[in-house]
Design an enzyme around this catalytic site. Structure first.
Site, PDB file in Angstrom:
ATOM      1  N   ASN A 140      42.272   8.590  10.297  1.00  0.00           N
ATOM      2  CA  ASN A 140      41.674   7.653  11.254  1.00  0.00           C
ATOM      3  C   ASN A 140      40.174   7.534  10.956  1.00  0.00           C
ATOM      4  OD1 ASN A 140      40.500   6.458  13.497  1.00  0.00           O
ATOM      5  ND2 ASN A 140      41.688   7.628  14.989  1.00  0.00           N
TER       6      ASN A 140
ATOM      7  N   HIS B  55      45.119  -0.515  14.061  1.00  0.00           N
ATOM      8  CA  HIS B  55      44.255   0.655  13.900  1.00  0.00           C
ATOM      9  C   HIS B  55      45.107   1.815  13.385  1.00  0.00           C
ATOM     10  CE1 HIS B  55      41.349   3.702  14.444  1.00  0.00           C
ATOM     11  NE2 HIS B  55      41.892   4.221  15.527  1.00  0.00           N
TER      12      HIS B  55
ATOM     13  N   CYS C 261      36.863   3.270  18.007  1.00  0.00           N
ATOM     14  CA  CYS C 261      37.813   2.733  17.021  1.00  0.00           C
ATOM     15  C   CYS C 261      38.081   1.242  17.222  1.00  0.00           C
ATOM     16  CB  CYS C 261      39.119   3.510  17.071  1.00  0.00           C
ATOM     17  SG  CYS C 261      38.894   5.278  16.843  1.00  0.00           S
TER      18      CYS C 261
HETATM   19  C1  LIG Z   1      46.725  14.902  18.341  1.00  0.00           C
HETATM   20  C2  LIG Z   1      48.201  14.636  18.173  1.00  0.00           C
HETATM   21  C3  LIG Z   1      48.537  14.412  16.722  1.00  0.00           C
HETATM   22  C4  LIG Z   1      48.961  15.873  18.642  1.00  0.00           C
HETATM   23  O1  LIG Z   1      50.340  15.645  18.471  1.00  0.00           O
HETATM   24  P1  LIG Z   1      51.362  16.047  19.626  1.00  0.00           P
HETATM   25  O2  LIG Z   1      52.693  15.747  19.158  1.00  0.00           O
HETATM   26  O3  LIG Z   1      50.890  15.348  20.882  1.00  0.00           O
HETATM   27  O4  LIG Z   1      51.158  17.570  19.703  1.00  0.00           O
HETATM   28  P2  LIG Z   1      50.706  18.428  20.957  1.00  0.00           P
HETATM   29  O5  LIG Z   1      49.267  18.166  21.255  1.00  0.00           O
HETATM   30  O6  LIG Z   1      51.702  18.214  22.051  1.00  0.00           O
HETATM   31  O7  LIG Z   1      50.843  19.855  20.370  1.00  0.00           O
HETATM   32  C5  LIG Z   1      52.102  20.424  20.083  1.00  0.00           C
HETATM   33  C6  LIG Z   1      51.857  21.823  19.590  1.00  0.00           C
HETATM   34  O8  LIG Z   1      51.286  21.765  18.287  1.00  0.00           O
HETATM   35  C7  LIG Z   1      50.083  22.523  18.259  1.00  0.00           C
HETATM   36  N1  LIG Z   1      49.150  21.886  17.342  1.00  0.00           N
HETATM   37  C8  LIG Z   1      48.131  21.022  17.627  1.00  0.00           C
HETATM   38  N2  LIG Z   1      47.509  20.677  16.503  1.00  0.00           N
HETATM   39  C9  LIG Z   1      48.131  21.319  15.501  1.00  0.00           C
HETATM   40  C10 LIG Z   1      47.949  21.342  14.116  1.00  0.00           C
HETATM   41  N3  LIG Z   1      46.984  20.655  13.512  1.00  0.00           N
HETATM   42  N4  LIG Z   1      48.788  22.085  13.382  1.00  0.00           N
HETATM   43  C11 LIG Z   1      49.768  22.790  13.944  1.00  0.00           C
HETATM   44  N5  LIG Z   1      49.989  22.826  15.271  1.00  0.00           N
HETATM   45  C12 LIG Z   1      49.186  22.077  16.037  1.00  0.00           C
HETATM   46  C13 LIG Z   1      49.575  22.511  19.671  1.00  0.00           C
HETATM   47  O9  LIG Z   1      48.720  23.613  19.898  1.00  0.00           O
HETATM   48  C14 LIG Z   1      50.862  22.613  20.441  1.00  0.00           C
HETATM   49  O10 LIG Z   1      51.285  23.949  20.455  1.00  0.00           O
HETATM   50  P3  LIG Z   1      51.903  24.581  21.789  1.00  0.00           P
HETATM   51  O11 LIG Z   1      53.122  23.758  22.072  1.00  0.00           O
HETATM   52  O12 LIG Z   1      52.164  25.988  21.393  1.00  0.00           O
HETATM   53  O13 LIG Z   1      50.837  24.403  22.810  1.00  0.00           O
HETATM   54  C15 LIG Z   1      48.675  13.429  19.023  1.00  0.00           C
HETATM   55  O14 LIG Z   1      48.612  13.744  20.375  1.00  0.00           O
HETATM   56  C16 LIG Z   1      47.839  12.206  18.775  1.00  0.00           C
HETATM   57  O15 LIG Z   1      47.840  11.639  17.700  1.00  0.00           O
HETATM   58  N6  LIG Z   1      47.131  11.723  19.817  1.00  0.00           N
HETATM   59  C17 LIG Z   1      46.292  10.553  19.691  1.00  0.00           C
HETATM   60  C18 LIG Z   1      44.982  10.959  19.053  1.00  0.00           C
HETATM   61  C19 LIG Z   1      44.205   9.776  18.563  1.00  0.00           C
HETATM   62  O16 LIG Z   1      44.744   8.806  18.112  1.00  0.00           O
HETATM   63  N7  LIG Z   1      42.882   9.900  18.637  1.00  0.00           N
HETATM   64  C20 LIG Z   1      41.986   8.905  18.155  1.00  0.00           C
HETATM   65  C21 LIG Z   1      41.991   7.703  19.028  1.00  0.00           C
HETATM   66  S1  LIG Z   1      41.183   6.369  18.287  1.00  0.00           S
END
Ligand SMILES: CC(C)(COP(=O)(O)OP(=O)(O)OC[C@H]1O[C@@H](n2cnc3c(N)ncnc32)[C@H](O)[C@@H]1OP(=O)(O)O)[C@@H](O)C(=O)NCCC(=O)NCCS
Length: 332
Positions: free
Chosen positions: A287, A257, A117
């Protein structure tokens, strides 16, 4: 021998997005998720997906044509084409060579650059050097991705995040004191494990087993990437500002980004930037990896958010881990 460096500016910008849209409601039918969850945790409402006959070089070519037109530069004038992508058409030849062929950019050297990215910002940092030293006059830097091809559409952790698109800029000499004032890029391979596509390379060639096990798709530790992103976005922006000799309070506009609205808000808070001075289009496109920053730049310009002589900061982070930023005194 002393070389006097030339000031380098962005002469033209263009972007291209495939038409097909996948909304959060479409995703609700594909994985165990909800529109509300995706909006609350990411800010994303929809993403674009290229049709099966469209590859990264096709999106890149369309964006490049628009950037050339905007710059009033012909393809024959381009000396170098850099395509930042993690979704090349194929391992080789490079996507940049395909774009060179499509554009008939007969004198251009071409190569792909892989910094996920952050790739577009890496491309700007590299392209700038060739013009600053007088080696080249016009460089095309493109960020282009078909993330839909490497996302596992049955994995709710990743499928909700990514989209396809392309953005491009033409770099060339500009007036003294204007254009790209500084660039800053960095990496930390220790964090590579947090975001990767494990199979399909020399470490783990694609086999029936890797495909069966989903190893030819993006694997991500979302919370580790999130923590890194929140840390690095503000810091990377500050570093390029320092190099440019400007202060945070002088920034007119921030083009970050587009990964997650919560990451953007954290960066804006650290930089003390009100959100109306920060461009956000991740709600529409998700993204788009290397394409996110140039597409955001293009749309911010078209919407009149960036004006001549504005001081803007572009900043990004990505797999690698990598990061990059640049400060531009808008020269058009
Ligand atoms: C991926 C992302 C959105 C997840 O959000 P989060 O707030 O960290 O959520 P978590 O991973 O802690 O998950 C919380 C809960 O939601 C659940 N969950 C994950 N994806 C889900 C979805 N699409 N829909 C519903 N629930 C979801 C998880 O399983 C977890 O459940 P649990 O508590 O029972 O285990 C976030 O971590 C993120 O944006 N990270 C950066 C990713 C990124 O930018 N990548 C590209 C880099 S260039």
């Amino acid at each position: 021998m002393l070389i006097s460096l030339k000031p380098v500016g962005i002469l033209g910008v263009g972007s291209f997005l495939p038409e097909k849209e996948i909304t959060n409601f479409d995703l609700e039918k594909m994985v165990d998720t909800t529109n509300e969850w995706i909006i609350e945790r990411t800010g994303i409402k929809a993403r674009r997906v290229a049709d099966e006959n469209t590859a990264t070089s096709d999106l890149a070519t369309e964006a490049a044509l628009k950037a050339l037109k905007d710059a009033n530069v012909t393809a024959e004038e381009i000396d170098l084409i850099i395509v930042a992508t993690i979704t090349p058409d194929m391992a080789f030849p490079s996507t940049a060579c395909m774009v060179q062929k499509n554009l008939k950019a007969i004198k251009a050297a071409s190569f792909d650059l892989e910094a996920a990215c952050s790739g577009f910002l890496y491309g700007v940092a590299i392209g700038k050097q060739f013009i600053a030293t007088g080696t080249y006059q016009k460089v095309l830097v493109i960020g282009a991705e078909t993330m839909s091809r490497i996302v596992d559409w049955s994995d709710r952790n990743t499928s909700i995040l990514f989209g396809d698109g392309a953005g491009a800029v033409v770099l060339g000499e500009t007036e003294e004191g204007k254009g790209i004032l500084s660039t800053y890029i960095g990496s930390d391979g220790e964090g590579g494990k947090f975001l990767a596509l494990p199979a399909g390379g020399s470490r783990m060639p694609s086999t029936v087993e890797t495909i069966r096990d989903g190893l030819n798709y993006v694997k991500m530790d979302g919370s580790e990437v999130f923590k890194f992103a929140v840390r690095i976005m503000g810091r990377a922006a500050e570093e390029s500002l320092k190099l440019s000799g400007h202060q945070i309070n002088e920034i007119d506009y921030l083009v970050p980004h587009q990964a997650n609205i919560r990451i953007i808000e954290a960066a804006a808070k650290r930089l003390k930037m009100p959100l109306d001075k920060v461009y956000v289009n991740l709600d529409k496109y998700g993204n788009m990896s290397a394409a996110s920053v140039p597409v955001a730049l293009d749309e911010a310009l078209r919407e009149g958010k960036i004006k001549k002589d504005d001081l803007i900061v572009m900043v990004g982070f990505g797999a690698g881990l990598t990061w990059g930023s640049c400060v531009v005194k808008w020269n058009k």
